[in-house]
Design an enzyme around this catalytic site. Sequence first.
Site, PDB file in Angstrom:
ATOM      1  CG  ASP A  78      36.701  46.484  73.540  1.00  0.00           C
ATOM      2  OD1 ASP A  78      37.822  47.002  73.374  1.00  0.00           O
ATOM      3  OD2 ASP A  78      36.271  45.573  72.816  1.00  0.00           O
ATOM      4  CB  CYS A 119      41.086  44.309  78.216  1.00  0.00           C
ATOM      5  SG  CYS A 119      40.776  44.670  79.971  1.00  0.00           S
ATOM      6  CG  ASP A 120      37.138  42.976  75.072  1.00  0.00           C
ATOM      7  OD1 ASP A 120      37.297  42.724  76.272  1.00  0.00           O
ATOM      8  OD2 ASP A 120      36.034  43.163  74.577  1.00  0.00           O
ATOM      9  CE  LYS A 121      38.169  43.330  70.184  1.00  0.00           C
ATOM     10  NZ  LYS A 121      37.614  43.723  71.464  1.00  0.00           N
ATOM     11  CB  CYS A 191      33.927  43.494  82.300  1.00  0.00           C
ATOM     12  SG  CYS A 191      34.383  45.238  82.103  1.00  0.00           S
ATOM     13  CD  GLU A 445      33.291  44.612  71.524  1.00  0.00           C
ATOM     14  OE1 GLU A 445      34.030  43.615  71.599  1.00  0.00           O
ATOM     15  OE2 GLU A 445      32.993  45.323  72.501  1.00  0.00           O
ATOM     16  CB  SER A 471      30.238  43.626  73.817  1.00  0.00           C
ATOM     17  OG  SER A 471      30.621  43.237  75.109  1.00  0.00           O
TER      18      SER A 471
END
Length: 555
Positions: A78, A119-121, A191, A445, A471
């Site tokens: 992202d 990570c995000d998704k 992150c 985002e 985000s």
Amino acid sequence: MRSDMVKKGVARAPHRSLFKALGFIEEELDRPLIGIVVAESEIVPGHIHLGTIAKAAADGVRLAGGVPVRFPVIGVCDGIAMGHEGMRYSLVTRELIADSIECMVMAHGFDALIFIPNCDKIVPGMLMAAARLNLPSVFVSGGPMLAGRKNGKPLTLTSMFEAVGAVGAGKMSEAELAEMEEAACPGCGSCSGMFTANSMNCVTEALGLALPGNGTIPAVMAERIRLAKNTGIMALDVLNKDIRPHTILTETAFMNALALDMALGCSTNTALHLPAIAHEAGFTLAASSFPELLNKVSAITPNLCKLAPAGNDAIEDLHAAGGVSAVLAELAKKQLIDTSALTVYGRLADAVKNATNRNPAILRPIENPYSPTGGLAALRGNIAPDACVVKQSAVAPAMLKFEGVARVFDSEEAAFDAIMAGNIKAGDVVVIRYEGPKGGPGMKEMLGPTAALAGMGLDDKVALITDGRFSGATKGAAIGHVSPEAAEGGPIALLEEGDCIVIDIPGRSINVKLSEAEFARRRAEWKPLPPKVTHGYLARYAKQVTSASTGAVFH
């Protein structure tokens, strides 16, 4: 064993020949096949080391008598995708990940699964796949990145995005920006703040599908390797006991996850992902609507952590303070979680009973919270009849109630350019629309605009609302998921430059000062913008996706 359908009997001789082409021997074909779903790649810092995690998990599988079989899934970074057309391709991969895992697992006859996201998704996409497939499953993430350091102060990815705004405002030189660039992200891992990836990895512990430590053990620690080996062993245990996601992912598990979410101050994106995971498990999380459930849990669950972006602490600090288990133990003191909930390793009580809060400055005791209510809030009003979401724990006190002048933009890029050009002033409410699930398409985002405002020192003077999303690194009065979205004719599409917008986060409301007659006049004149994308996966996604208020799941 389920895998017998691809390896047993005379009719499967051709299949066995293909397994032998892979190097399998007869002894392996007599044992359970454990699929290891891994998001390793060379483009995502959170994924660059997942091969090491997968190898450790495979070692655990072999120690327990199974045969590990690894296969990959895609994953978007992202941060790298942020601020340009690439961000349209982030949320949309959640469904691609779930679908591709379904295809691989159903085609190849695995007995149980180990999921290795980071990570995000990727985390929610894998959770959705686990819920859909309902095979014995265990999760182990790649772990969080260590925080960067500059002049003794911690840095996260948020620091970099905010620094861009500081340069634009003349508060920082490009040379200073270059120094930060070298230090902010020191190595592999997701992150280092309570952003979406770490939020979802922590939530996976509360859901019961991962071993304690999954959400917080730093990526570079040997403890993470040991966790992966134990996860490999656990995969055989849940297979032998026939413990499946549907027996774990109950309404109780999701309520535990929501309570943890509120205590930690997780990313607003969890409001998209938890309903989507429940949908795949075969039920709706709330009798009325998810935003109401979110507020109900938030009203009784104290906020115990101020991790970045809400504060300066990183995930490694939460780990040193006792991790997710310690947070759950604090919540258990006031019966805000159900410790009898089933997990892959037993009961949630097994994680809580030996947990210790080692640093009350990082993890506040429940008797002394940052606030008596949770980190997230859902708002409703004539701008968002179907609700919107804000990370209230990262909002400056002065912005909890705010009245300002609408500055309206039909894309993130246009808003970002206006911010960087100095055209946004204290007292403004930046409105970014046509960036929802359908209108984006892909619901981008908005870390670029929010971080630029923060870097300019405006995050406590300017609000931002959008039918897109934020985000987990975003802070300030950043209100996303406005539903219905502009592309579906939601009221946000009718806002005009200069409108007066009233935000009341404690009162859970967001409204524009317009009469019903004026709304009706504007609606009669409204025409939707042409689709931004007319071919490829994004065009198909826009036709299938539902509202953010229902988790942006497919029809």
